[in-house]
Scaffold this active site. Structure first.
Site, PDB file in Angstrom:
ATOM      1  N   SER A 115     -27.883 -10.372 -42.973  1.00  0.00           N
ATOM      2  CA  SER A 115     -26.706  -9.595 -42.583  1.00  0.00           C
ATOM      3  C   SER A 115     -25.977 -10.183 -41.381  1.00  0.00           C
ATOM      4  O   SER A 115     -24.877  -9.739 -41.069  1.00  0.00           O
ATOM      5  CB  SER A 115     -27.097  -8.147 -42.273  1.00  0.00           C
ATOM      6  OG  SER A 115     -27.731  -8.055 -41.019  1.00  0.00           O
ATOM      7  N   LYS A 147     -28.183  -6.277 -34.874  1.00  0.00           N
ATOM      8  CA  LYS A 147     -26.790  -6.031 -35.252  1.00  0.00           C
ATOM      9  C   LYS A 147     -25.883  -6.163 -34.033  1.00  0.00           C
ATOM     10  O   LYS A 147     -26.333  -6.152 -32.889  1.00  0.00           O
ATOM     11  CB  LYS A 147     -26.625  -4.616 -35.828  1.00  0.00           C
ATOM     12  CG  LYS A 147     -27.293  -4.395 -37.174  1.00  0.00           C
ATOM     13  CD  LYS A 147     -26.593  -5.146 -38.282  1.00  0.00           C
ATOM     14  CE  LYS A 147     -27.218  -4.848 -39.646  1.00  0.00           C
ATOM     15  NZ  LYS A 147     -28.561  -5.404 -39.781  1.00  0.00           N
TER      16      LYS A 147
END
EC number: 3.4.21.88
Length: 238
Positions: free
Chosen positions: A159, A197
């Site tokens: 991701s 993230k």
């Protein structure tokens, strides 16, 4: 080191197997832990399996086997059953070493090289439970990381590929509980799952943003997310 929910689930499965010989269903586990959905149970089961506490048996419904219990619950029990500890060994593997005691700053060990503990894996994709027990250490030059206390995590998932972080990389994290918008952080969600993230704010909420258009930005209330540190370095082996 297990989270509170992982600890509770492991004990629940163990006690049910002792009483009936049959593992509990996902609905029973969800109700026992007072979770809103079975997806949380799936994450907990995966985390326990990755850490070597349980095993899922293939081609059998509801088939779970408890491999070991934390020593804090049953000292000596694992040795009696001849359980072998499960160690996650990554791309920069070393022989496992005893966990070091926390300290405020990392100090050079030999010839100016700083020893950094590798604490298991971090998800760059669907969150997985972390941070785990120390598995080994890596040596880094001081000018790569600067001041503060640091640890490393092995990346699992894709991701963050547009930020140059790939599956199998090792990220170096400076411990801390605050972050500025746009910084890449280790974020712990609901004290259950950790992920790598980009940190953002959406009004009073916190957004955890992927660097891959295949993944949606996840938005949480501020009480659900705790920053565990910020990305300061990246190691890749070819």
């Amino acid at each position: 080191m297990l989270t509170r929910k992982q600890h509770e689930l492991l004990l629940f499965i163990h006690e049910r197997l002792k009483e009936t010989g049959i593992p509990p269903s996902f609905d029973e586990m969800k109700d026992a832990l007072d979770l809103a959905s079975k997806s949380g149970i799936h994450r907990l089961i995966t985390a326990l399996e990755e850490r070597g506490f349980i095993r899922r048996l293939a081609n059998r419904a509801r088939a779970l086997e408890v491999l070991r219990l934390p020593d804090s619950i049953a000292p000596g029990l694992n040795a009696q059953r001849k359980f072998s500890p499960s160690v996650i060994e990554g791309s920069l593997g070393r022989n496992p070493v005893p966990p070091r005691q926390p300290r405020q700053t990392d100090q050079p060990d030999v010839a100016g090289v700083i020893s950094i503990p590798v604490m298991g894996r971090i998800a760059a994709g669907v969150p997985i439970s972390a941070i785990q027990n120390q598995t080994h250490t890596i040596g880094l030059p001081p000018d790569m990381i600067g001041n503060g206390e640091h640890y490393a995590l092995e990346v699992k998932g894709d991701s963050m590929i547009e930020a140059g972080i790939f599956d199998g990389d090792t990220v170096v994290i400076r411990r801390g509980d605050t972050a500025n918008p746009g910084e890449i952080v280790v974020a712990l969600v609901d004290d259950e799952e950790a992920t790598l993230k980009r940190f953002r704010r959406k009004g009073a909420s916190i957004a955890l943003e992927a660097a891959n258009p295949a993944y949606e930005t996840r938005i949480f209330g501020p009480d659900r997310v705790r920053v565990q540190g910020k990305l300061v370095g990246l190691i890749r082996r070819y």
